[in-house]
Write a protein that holds these residues in place. Structure first.
Motif, PDB file in Angstrom:
ATOM      1  N   THR A 147       1.044   4.075  -3.042  1.00  0.00           N
ATOM      2  CA  THR A 147       0.845   5.506  -2.802  1.00  0.00           C
ATOM      3  C   THR A 147       2.005   6.316  -3.363  1.00  0.00           C
ATOM      4  O   THR A 147       1.815   7.347  -4.021  1.00  0.00           O
ATOM      5  CB  THR A 147       0.706   5.773  -1.292  1.00  0.00           C
ATOM      6  OG1 THR A 147      -0.428   5.067  -0.793  1.00  0.00           O
ATOM      7  CG2 THR A 147       0.531   7.258  -1.009  1.00  0.00           C
ATOM      8  N   SER A 154      -9.598   5.215   0.739  1.00  0.00           N
ATOM      9  CA  SER A 154      -9.006   6.179   1.676  1.00  0.00           C
ATOM     10  C   SER A 154      -8.292   7.308   0.945  1.00  0.00           C
ATOM     11  O   SER A 154      -7.593   7.088  -0.053  1.00  0.00           O
ATOM     12  CB  SER A 154      -8.013   5.476   2.609  1.00  0.00           C
ATOM     13  OG  SER A 154      -8.663   4.483   3.376  1.00  0.00           O
ATOM     14  N   GLU A 156       0.829  -1.205   0.000  1.00  0.00           N
ATOM     15  CA  GLU A 156       0.000   0.000   0.000  1.00  0.00           C
ATOM     16  C   GLU A 156       0.867   1.259   0.000  1.00  0.00           C
ATOM     17  O   GLU A 156       0.550   2.234  -0.682  1.00  0.00           O
ATOM     18  CB  GLU A 156      -0.937   0.001   1.210  1.00  0.00           C
ATOM     19  CG  GLU A 156      -2.044  -1.036   1.131  1.00  0.00           C
ATOM     20  CD  GLU A 156      -2.964  -0.960   2.331  1.00  0.00           C
ATOM     21  OE1 GLU A 156      -2.654  -0.197   3.266  1.00  0.00           O
ATOM     22  OE2 GLU A 156      -3.992  -1.651   2.317  1.00  0.00           O
ATOM     23  N   THR A 177      -5.355   9.753   0.487  1.00  0.00           N
ATOM     24  CA  THR A 177      -3.933   9.634   0.813  1.00  0.00           C
ATOM     25  C   THR A 177      -3.119  10.693   0.071  1.00  0.00           C
ATOM     26  O   THR A 177      -3.651  11.522  -0.679  1.00  0.00           O
ATOM     27  CB  THR A 177      -3.380   8.248   0.415  1.00  0.00           C
ATOM     28  OG1 THR A 177      -3.357   8.152  -1.027  1.00  0.00           O
ATOM     29  CG2 THR A 177      -4.210   7.114   1.006  1.00  0.00           C
TER      30      THR A 177
END
Length: 205
Positions: free
Chosen positions: A90, A152, A86, A154
């Motif tokens: 990102t 989410s 993850e 980010t």
């Protein structure tokens, strides 16, 4: 903390959005790196903004380094996953958004800073190709997801939003909204956040 930057720099804006999201107090000091009396070299030997200044006269530079540091200052509202795939995803989104920005900035400089007799059209075409390839990739990868990496918000979304905003400012001829509706949807959602709406660059600059 003090942040050296400009209101039109997308890299500075990325840092400012992160600071707003993390609720970190700072003083923004406007810096024109093109000015003959610019003091930026004192803090960044590369002569680039943004720079984050500390009370002991030390500094951090490069937006990617700065936002990484800022995200560690508070566990609230983490913008970068701490480890694993993850986190890599990102940072990959940030890399392609920043790559788009690098190409867009190169075009802006070529068109506005280089003497007309030295204008390099093939170079501009090459950079435009990078921008369109990045937009295509991001639009496809985003798909119907609410945010770049899923559900989410980010750093990925911040980086992409700042890149799209810079296209609006400096390269409005690139009609990315019509061709890339997924990115348009994301951008409109981001503008609802105070961190984005309060850092929109001035059009006249």
């Amino acid at each position: 903390m003090k942040l050296l930057g400009s209101l039109t720099s997308p890299y500075t804006r990325k840092v400012r959005v992160v600071m707003a999201e993390k609720k970190l107090d700072h003083e923004l000091i406007l810096e024109n790196v093109w000015s003959a009396d610019s003091d930026i070299g004192r803090y960044n030997p590369l002569g680039k903004i943004p720079c984050l200044l500390f009370d002991d006269d030390s500094s951090l530079f490069d937006s990617r380094v700065i936002v990484e540091y800022l995200d560690t200052l508070s566990p609230v509202g983490r913008l970068i996953p701490q480890s694993g795939r993850e986190r890599a995803a990102t940072k990959c989104w940030e890399a392609i958004a920043d790559g788009l920005l690098d190409a867009a900035v190169a075009i802006h400089i070529e068109r506005n800073r280089r003497p007309p007799e030295l204008y390099y059209a093939d170079w501009v075409t090459r950079q435009e190709g990078k921008i369109h390839a990045a937009l295509e990739h991001m639009n496809t990868a985003l798909g119907e997801q609410p945010f770049c990496t899923g559900i989410s918000f980010t750093l990925a979304d911040i980086a992409v939003g700042c890149a799209l905003g810079f296209l609006d400012l400096r390269l409005p001829c690139i009609n990315w909204r019509e061709s890339f509706p997924n990115l348009d949807r994301l951008h409109e959602k981001l503008l609802e956040r105070p961190s984005f709406s309060s850092t929109i660059p001035p059009q006249q600059a």
